[in-house]
Design a protein around this motif. Structure first.
Motif, PDB file in Angstrom:
ATOM      1  N   GLU A  22       0.833  -1.204   0.000  1.00  0.00           N
ATOM      2  CA  GLU A  22       0.000   0.000   0.000  1.00  0.00           C
ATOM      3  C   GLU A  22       0.870   1.258   0.000  1.00  0.00           C
ATOM      4  O   GLU A  22       0.524   2.264  -0.618  1.00  0.00           O
ATOM      5  CB  GLU A  22      -0.940  -0.006   1.201  1.00  0.00           C
ATOM      6  N   ALA A  23       1.998   1.205   0.710  1.00  0.00           N
ATOM      7  CA  ALA A  23       2.899   2.353   0.751  1.00  0.00           C
ATOM      8  C   ALA A  23       3.490   2.621  -0.626  1.00  0.00           C
ATOM      9  O   ALA A  23       3.595   3.774  -1.066  1.00  0.00           O
ATOM     10  CB  ALA A  23       4.013   2.113   1.770  1.00  0.00           C
ATOM     11  N   MET A  24       3.870   1.554  -1.317  1.00  0.00           N
ATOM     12  CA  MET A  24       4.440   1.718  -2.652  1.00  0.00           C
ATOM     13  C   MET A  24       3.403   2.257  -3.620  1.00  0.00           C
ATOM     14  O   MET A  24       3.689   3.135  -4.429  1.00  0.00           O
ATOM     15  CB  MET A  24       4.979   0.372  -3.145  1.00  0.00           C
ATOM     16  N   VAL A  25       2.188   1.728  -3.539  1.00  0.00           N
ATOM     17  CA  VAL A  25       1.122   2.199  -4.421  1.00  0.00           C
ATOM     18  C   VAL A  25       0.845   3.675  -4.174  1.00  0.00           C
ATOM     19  O   VAL A  25       0.673   4.466  -5.106  1.00  0.00           O
ATOM     20  CB  VAL A  25      -0.159   1.367  -4.220  1.00  0.00           C
ATOM     21  N   LEU A  26       0.818   4.072  -2.894  1.00  0.00           N
ATOM     22  CA  LEU A  26       0.591   5.471  -2.551  1.00  0.00           C
ATOM     23  C   LEU A  26       1.668   6.350  -3.167  1.00  0.00           C
ATOM     24  O   LEU A  26       1.374   7.387  -3.789  1.00  0.00           O
ATOM     25  CB  LEU A  26       0.593   5.641  -1.024  1.00  0.00           C
ATOM     26  N   HIS A  27       2.923   5.953  -3.003  1.00  0.00           N
ATOM     27  CA  HIS A  27       4.025   6.742  -3.559  1.00  0.00           C
ATOM     28  C   HIS A  27       3.953   6.807  -5.079  1.00  0.00           C
ATOM     29  O   HIS A  27       4.084   7.880  -5.677  1.00  0.00           O
ATOM     30  CB  HIS A  27       5.361   6.140  -3.145  1.00  0.00           C
ATOM     31  N   ILE A  28       3.729   5.662  -5.722  1.00  0.00           N
ATOM     32  CA  ILE A  28       3.705   5.612  -7.182  1.00  0.00           C
ATOM     33  C   ILE A  28       2.567   6.449  -7.746  1.00  0.00           C
ATOM     34  O   ILE A  28       2.740   7.187  -8.729  1.00  0.00           O
ATOM     35  CB  ILE A  28       3.607   4.153  -7.665  1.00  0.00           C
ATOM     36  N   GLU A  29       1.395   6.351  -7.140  1.00  0.00           N
ATOM     37  CA  GLU A  29       0.254   7.123  -7.632  1.00  0.00           C
ATOM     38  C   GLU A  29       0.507   8.621  -7.500  1.00  0.00           C
ATOM     39  O   GLU A  29       0.153   9.399  -8.386  1.00  0.00           O
ATOM     40  CB  GLU A  29      -1.010   6.720  -6.876  1.00  0.00           C
ATOM     41  N   ARG A  30       1.121   9.028  -6.396  1.00  0.00           N
ATOM     42  CA  ARG A  30       1.458  10.446  -6.218  1.00  0.00           C
ATOM     43  C   ARG A  30       2.466  10.889  -7.271  1.00  0.00           C
ATOM     44  O   ARG A  30       2.345  11.967  -7.864  1.00  0.00           O
ATOM     45  CB  ARG A  30       2.040  10.674  -4.825  1.00  0.00           C
ATOM     46  N   TYR A  31       3.460  10.062  -7.491  1.00  0.00           N
ATOM     47  CA  TYR A  31       4.533  10.416  -8.420  1.00  0.00           C
ATOM     48  C   TYR A  31       3.987  10.600  -9.835  1.00  0.00           C
ATOM     49  O   TYR A  31       4.263  11.609 -10.491  1.00  0.00           O
ATOM     50  CB  TYR A  31       5.597   9.318  -8.399  1.00  0.00           C
ATOM     51  N   TYR A  32       3.189   9.655 -10.296  1.00  0.00           N
ATOM     52  CA  TYR A  32       2.684   9.740 -11.658  1.00  0.00           C
ATOM     53  C   TYR A  32       1.550  10.748 -11.790  1.00  0.00           C
ATOM     54  O   TYR A  32       1.307  11.263 -12.889  1.00  0.00           O
ATOM     55  CB  TYR A  32       2.281   8.356 -12.160  1.00  0.00           C
ATOM     56  N   ALA A  33       0.885  11.042 -10.692  1.00  0.00           N
ATOM     57  CA  ALA A  33      -0.109  12.121 -10.723  1.00  0.00           C
ATOM     58  C   ALA A  33       0.586  13.457 -10.974  1.00  0.00           C
ATOM     59  O   ALA A  33       0.091  14.302 -11.730  1.00  0.00           O
ATOM     60  CB  ALA A  33      -0.892  12.165  -9.421  1.00  0.00           C
ATOM     61  N   GLU A  34       1.739  13.638 -10.365  1.00  0.00           N
ATOM     62  CA  GLU A  34       2.520  14.863 -10.584  1.00  0.00           C
ATOM     63  C   GLU A  34       3.015  14.936 -12.023  1.00  0.00           C
ATOM     64  O   GLU A  34       3.024  16.009 -12.639  1.00  0.00           O
ATOM     65  CB  GLU A  34       3.689  14.921  -9.604  1.00  0.00           C
ATOM     66  N   LEU A  35       3.438  13.787 -12.563  1.00  0.00           N
ATOM     67  CA  LEU A  35       3.877  13.764 -13.956  1.00  0.00           C
ATOM     68  C   LEU A  35       2.732  14.139 -14.887  1.00  0.00           C
ATOM     69  O   LEU A  35       2.907  14.896 -15.847  1.00  0.00           O
ATOM     70  CB  LEU A  35       4.404  12.377 -14.325  1.00  0.00           C
ATOM     71  N   SER A  36       1.553  13.600 -14.614  1.00  0.00           N
ATOM     72  CA  SER A  36       0.385  13.901 -15.442  1.00  0.00           C
ATOM     73  C   SER A  36       0.037  15.372 -15.384  1.00  0.00           C
ATOM     74  O   SER A  36      -0.274  15.996 -16.407  1.00  0.00           O
ATOM     75  CB  SER A  36      -0.822  13.070 -14.971  1.00  0.00           C
ATOM     76  N   GLU A  37       0.104  15.936 -14.189  1.00  0.00           N
ATOM     77  CA  GLU A  37      -0.215  17.357 -14.023  1.00  0.00           C
ATOM     78  C   GLU A  37       0.767  18.221 -14.796  1.00  0.00           C
ATOM     79  O   GLU A  37       0.378  19.203 -15.444  1.00  0.00           O
ATOM     80  CB  GLU A  37      -0.190  17.723 -12.547  1.00  0.00           C
ATOM     81  N   THR A  38       2.042  17.845 -14.761  1.00  0.00           N
ATOM     82  CA  THR A  38       3.065  18.585 -15.497  1.00  0.00           C
ATOM     83  C   THR A  38       2.791  18.523 -16.994  1.00  0.00           C
ATOM     84  O   THR A  38       2.847  19.538 -17.698  1.00  0.00           O
ATOM     85  CB  THR A  38       4.456  18.008 -15.201  1.00  0.00           C
ATOM     86  N   ALA A  39       2.495  17.330 -17.499  1.00  0.00           N
ATOM     87  CA  ALA A  39       2.262  17.157 -18.930  1.00  0.00           C
ATOM     88  C   ALA A  39       1.010  17.896 -19.389  1.00  0.00           C
ATOM     89  O   ALA A  39       0.966  18.447 -20.492  1.00  0.00           O
ATOM     90  CB  ALA A  39       2.149  15.671 -19.258  1.00  0.00           C
ATOM     91  N   GLU A  40      -0.021  17.914 -18.566  1.00  0.00           N
ATOM     92  CA  GLU A  40      -1.275  18.563 -18.941  1.00  0.00           C
ATOM     93  C   GLU A  40      -1.120  20.077 -19.083  1.00  0.00           C
ATOM     94  O   GLU A  40      -1.911  20.726 -19.760  1.00  0.00           O
ATOM     95  CB  GLU A  40      -2.357  18.240 -17.902  1.00  0.00           C
ATOM     96  N   GLN A  41      -0.106  20.627 -18.445  1.00  0.00           N
ATOM     97  CA  GLN A  41       0.122  22.070 -18.525  1.00  0.00           C
ATOM     98  C   GLN A  41       0.791  22.477 -19.832  1.00  0.00           C
ATOM     99  O   GLN A  41       0.858  23.663 -20.157  1.00  0.00           O
ATOM    100  CB  GLN A  41       0.978  22.521 -17.339  1.00  0.00           C
ATOM    101  N   ALA A  42       1.270  21.493 -20.584  1.00  0.00           N
ATOM    102  CA  ALA A  42       1.952  21.784 -21.851  1.00  0.00           C
ATOM    103  C   ALA A  42       0.955  22.226 -22.907  1.00  0.00           C
ATOM    104  O   ALA A  42      -0.200  21.814 -22.916  1.00  0.00           O
ATOM    105  CB  ALA A  42       2.711  20.552 -22.323  1.00  0.00           C
ATOM    106  N   ASP A  43       1.413  23.061 -23.815  1.00  0.00           N
ATOM    107  CA  ASP A  43       0.554  23.561 -24.889  1.00  0.00           C
ATOM    108  C   ASP A  43       0.397  22.568 -26.025  1.00  0.00           C
ATOM    109  O   ASP A  43      -0.602  22.602 -26.758  1.00  0.00           O
ATOM    110  CB  ASP A  43       1.118  24.879 -25.441  1.00  0.00           C
TER     111      ASP A  43
END
Length: 213
Positions: A73-94
């Motif tokens: 569960e700890a790994m899943v929590l970390h991984i989901e947070r990490y890739y959520a941040e990646l998604s947010e970064t990518a979505e900001q691109a034009d």
């Protein structure tokens, strides 16, 4: 004369305990994340997690059936947070092309070595896992990652920035190259800088998804 008190409404046992249980489980899982990052997945035990969470060993074993369940569960929590941040970064691109570049930049920084260590620990643990939920969770994490990569490439094609007729193949090869570069970066055999890791991935994008003119 005191006003009569409104009788309290009885609360079902399940409702009384649900929130405290969820909060306590979350506390324990949150405490396990930095332990895994510092020591590695296999080196963390129940007593370590209990001490970090500030609870008794009995509390940990009450809420979790095994150490593997906590660490999973700890790994899943970390991984989901990490890739959520990646998604947010990518979505900001034009554009799709810019989004892929930002994704590459975010995958390899001086701070992401911690993530990659945890990621590989998670996959190594899956080799010995007998719990179907654990292995199914791993497959879901990787499928979501593939979907994210493919969506960005598809966006670039839709925008007319890229030409690509094998986006599924591109996705598999991009993920494999990213994993391989991350492993080389951690092992440093041969040495690999974050800048070179980015350069290799960006060149791969240019080669696989030929830019339109």
């Amino acid at each position: 004369m005191k006003a009569a008190r409104t009788p309290r409404r009885a609360v079902a046992a399940a409702d009384r305990t649900r929130q405290p249980t969820e909060v306590r489980r979350r506390l324990i899982v949150e405490a396990a994340v930095p332990l895994i990052a510092e020591r590695g997945y296999a080196a963390v035990g129940v007593r370590d997690v209990a001490a970090a969470a500030g609870v008794s060993v009995g509390t940990v074993t009450y809420h979790f059936g095994s150490v593997q369940e906590i660490l999973s569960e700890a790994m899943v929590l970390h991984i989901e947070r990490y890739y959520a941040e990646l998604s947010e970064t990518a979505e900001q691109a034009d554009t799709g092309a810019e989004a892929l570049r930002l994704l590459v930049d975010a995958l390899f920084t001086e701070d992401t070595d911690r993530h990659w260590r945890m990621w590989f620990d998670y996959w190594n643990a899956g080799d010995q896992a007998t719990d179907e939920t654990f292995t199914r969770g791993q497959a879901q994490r990787y499928e979501a990652w593939h979907q994210q990569i493919r969506a960005l490439a598809q966006r670039g094609v839709a925008d007319g920035e890229f030409t690509g007729d094998d986006l599924d193949g591109f996705t598999v090869r991009f993920a494999a190259l990213a994993d391989g570069l991350a492993l080389q970066r951690l092992r440093q055999a041969p040495p690999l800088s974050t800048q070179d890791a980015r350069r290799h991935l960006n060149r791969f994008i240019d080669t696989e998804l030929a830019r339109t003119t």
